[in-house]
Design a protein around this motif. Structure first.
Motif, short mmCIF file in Angstrom:
data_model
loop_
_atom_site.label_atom_id
_atom_site.label_comp_id
_atom_site.label_asym_id
_atom_site.label_seq_id
_atom_site.Cartn_x
_atom_site.Cartn_y
_atom_site.Cartn_z
N MET A 1 0.85 -1.03 0.10
CA MET A 1 -0.05 0.17 -0.01
C MET A 1 0.81 1.28 -0.09
SD MET A 1 -1.44 0.34 4.02
CE MET A 1 -2.70 -0.94 3.70
N PRO A 2 0.40 2.21 -0.57
CA PRO A 2 1.10 3.39 -0.55
C PRO A 2 1.66 3.86 0.95
CG PRO A 2 -0.99 3.85 -1.67
CD PRO A 2 -1.04 2.59 -1.04
N THR A 3 2.94 4.52 1.13
CA THR A 3 3.53 5.00 2.23
C THR A 3 2.62 5.70 3.09
OG1 THR A 3 4.56 6.43 1.08
CG2 THR A 3 5.81 4.31 1.47
N SER A 4 1.77 6.64 2.56
CA SER A 4 1.00 7.50 3.33
C SER A 4 -0.02 6.76 4.04
CB SER A 4 0.36 8.58 2.45
OG SER A 4 -0.37 7.86 1.40
N LEU A 5 -0.69 5.91 3.73
CA LEU A 5 -1.59 4.87 4.22
C LEU A 5 -0.93 4.07 5.23
CD1 LEU A 5 -3.78 3.73 1.30
CD2 LEU A 5 -3.98 5.74 2.66
#
Length: 118
Positions: free
Chosen positions: A55-59
Protein backbone atom coordinates in the motif's frame (compact mmCIF):
# COMPACT_ATOMS: atom_id res chain seq x y z
CA UNK A 1 2.07 -20.23 -10.02
CA UNK A 2 1.01 -18.94 -6.60
CA UNK A 3 -2.33 -20.75 -6.79
CA UNK A 4 -0.64 -24.00 -7.79
CA UNK A 5 1.88 -23.69 -4.98
CA UNK A 6 -0.91 -23.01 -2.48
CA UNK A 7 -2.90 -26.00 -3.70
CA UNK A 8 0.11 -28.28 -3.35
CA UNK A 9 0.88 -26.93 0.13
CA UNK A 10 -2.71 -27.41 1.27
CA UNK A 11 -2.79 -30.91 -0.20
CA UNK A 12 0.39 -31.84 1.64
CA UNK A 13 -0.86 -30.36 4.91
CA UNK A 14 -4.11 -32.29 4.59
CA UNK A 15 -2.24 -35.53 4.05
CA UNK A 16 0.05 -35.08 7.04
CA UNK A 17 -2.71 -33.78 9.33
CA UNK A 18 -5.07 -36.57 8.27
CA UNK A 19 -2.43 -39.17 9.06
CA UNK A 20 -1.77 -37.53 12.43
CA UNK A 21 -5.47 -37.52 13.33
CA UNK A 22 -5.86 -41.15 12.29
CA UNK A 23 -2.81 -42.17 14.32
CA UNK A 24 -4.22 -40.37 17.36
CA UNK A 25 -7.63 -41.98 16.84
CA UNK A 26 -9.37 -38.64 16.40
CA UNK A 27 -12.16 -37.79 13.97
CA UNK A 28 -10.50 -37.07 10.62
CA UNK A 29 -13.37 -34.93 9.27
CA UNK A 30 -13.27 -32.63 12.28
CA UNK A 31 -9.48 -32.43 12.06
CA UNK A 32 -9.63 -31.53 8.38
CA UNK A 33 -12.16 -28.77 9.15
CA UNK A 34 -9.69 -27.38 11.71
CA UNK A 35 -6.90 -27.65 9.16
CA UNK A 36 -8.96 -25.81 6.55
CA UNK A 37 -9.59 -23.01 9.04
CA UNK A 38 -5.85 -22.82 9.81
CA UNK A 39 -5.02 -22.65 6.10
CA UNK A 40 -7.58 -19.90 5.53
CA UNK A 41 -6.27 -17.90 8.48
CA UNK A 42 -2.69 -18.27 7.23
CA UNK A 43 -3.81 -17.17 3.77
CA UNK A 44 -5.55 -14.14 5.26
CA UNK A 45 -2.43 -13.24 7.25
CA UNK A 46 -0.21 -13.59 4.19
CA UNK A 47 -2.60 -11.49 2.12
CA UNK A 48 -2.76 -8.82 4.85
CA UNK A 49 1.04 -8.72 4.97
CA UNK A 50 1.18 -8.33 1.19
CA UNK A 51 -1.46 -5.59 1.25
CA UNK A 52 0.36 -3.64 3.95
CA UNK A 53 3.72 -3.93 2.19
CA UNK A 54 2.29 -2.82 -1.14
CA UNK A 55 0.00 0.00 0.00
CA UNK A 56 1.10 3.62 -0.46
CA UNK A 57 3.45 4.85 2.26
CA UNK A 58 0.99 7.56 3.32
CA UNK A 59 -1.63 4.94 4.20
CA UNK A 60 0.89 2.59 5.78
CA UNK A 61 2.34 5.37 7.94
CA UNK A 62 -1.10 6.34 9.21
CA UNK A 63 -1.97 2.74 10.05
CA UNK A 64 1.36 2.16 11.78
CA UNK A 65 0.88 5.25 13.94
CA UNK A 66 -2.68 4.28 14.84
CA UNK A 67 -2.02 0.58 15.43
CA UNK A 68 1.51 0.25 16.79
CA UNK A 69 1.78 3.59 18.58
CA UNK A 70 -1.91 3.71 19.55
CA UNK A 71 -2.51 7.17 18.17
CA UNK A 72 -6.01 8.42 17.46
CA UNK A 73 -6.75 10.22 14.21
CA UNK A 74 -6.01 13.63 15.74
CA UNK A 75 -2.58 12.55 16.97
CA UNK A 76 -1.93 10.77 13.67
CA UNK A 77 -2.78 13.96 11.78
CA UNK A 78 -0.40 15.99 13.96
CA UNK A 79 2.42 13.44 13.59
CA UNK A 80 2.01 13.27 9.81
CA UNK A 81 1.46 17.00 9.38
CA UNK A 82 -1.89 16.59 7.63
CA UNK A 83 -5.44 17.67 8.41
CA UNK A 84 -7.64 15.54 10.65
CA UNK A 85 -9.91 14.81 7.69
CA UNK A 86 -6.94 13.56 5.68
CA UNK A 87 -5.77 11.37 8.58
CA UNK A 88 -9.26 9.84 8.89
CA UNK A 89 -9.35 9.25 5.14
CA UNK A 90 -5.97 7.51 5.17
CA UNK A 91 -6.93 5.33 8.12
CA UNK A 92 -10.28 4.42 6.55
CA UNK A 93 -8.71 3.54 3.20
CA UNK A 94 -5.97 1.49 4.83
CA UNK A 95 -8.47 -0.45 6.92
CA UNK A 96 -10.68 -1.02 3.89
CA UNK A 97 -7.73 -2.50 2.03
CA UNK A 98 -6.90 -4.75 4.98
CA UNK A 99 -10.48 -5.92 5.33
CA UNK A 100 -10.27 -7.47 1.85
CA UNK A 101 -7.64 -9.89 3.18
CA UNK A 102 -10.13 -11.50 5.57
CA UNK A 103 -13.17 -11.41 3.33
CA UNK A 104 -11.39 -13.00 0.38
CA UNK A 105 -9.66 -15.65 2.48
CA UNK A 106 -12.89 -16.69 4.20
CA UNK A 107 -15.07 -16.46 1.09
CA UNK A 108 -17.14 -19.60 0.65
CA UNK A 109 -16.01 -21.06 3.98
CA UNK A 110 -18.54 -23.14 5.89
CA UNK A 111 -17.67 -23.62 9.54
CA UNK A 112 -17.53 -27.13 11.01
CA UNK A 113 -21.01 -28.54 11.60
CA UNK A 114 -22.28 -27.20 8.25
CA UNK A 115 -23.21 -23.86 9.81
CA UNK A 116 -25.35 -25.39 12.56
CA UNK A 117 -24.80 -24.25 16.09
CA UNK A 118 -22.88 -26.86 18.05
Amino acid sequence: MARLARQKAVERLRQTESAAYEAAGEDTAEGLAELELKVRRAAAAARADYIVSSMPTSLRAALELAYFQRRDYRQTAADLGVTEDEARRRLRLGLQLLSTANTQALEGFTPPGNGRSL
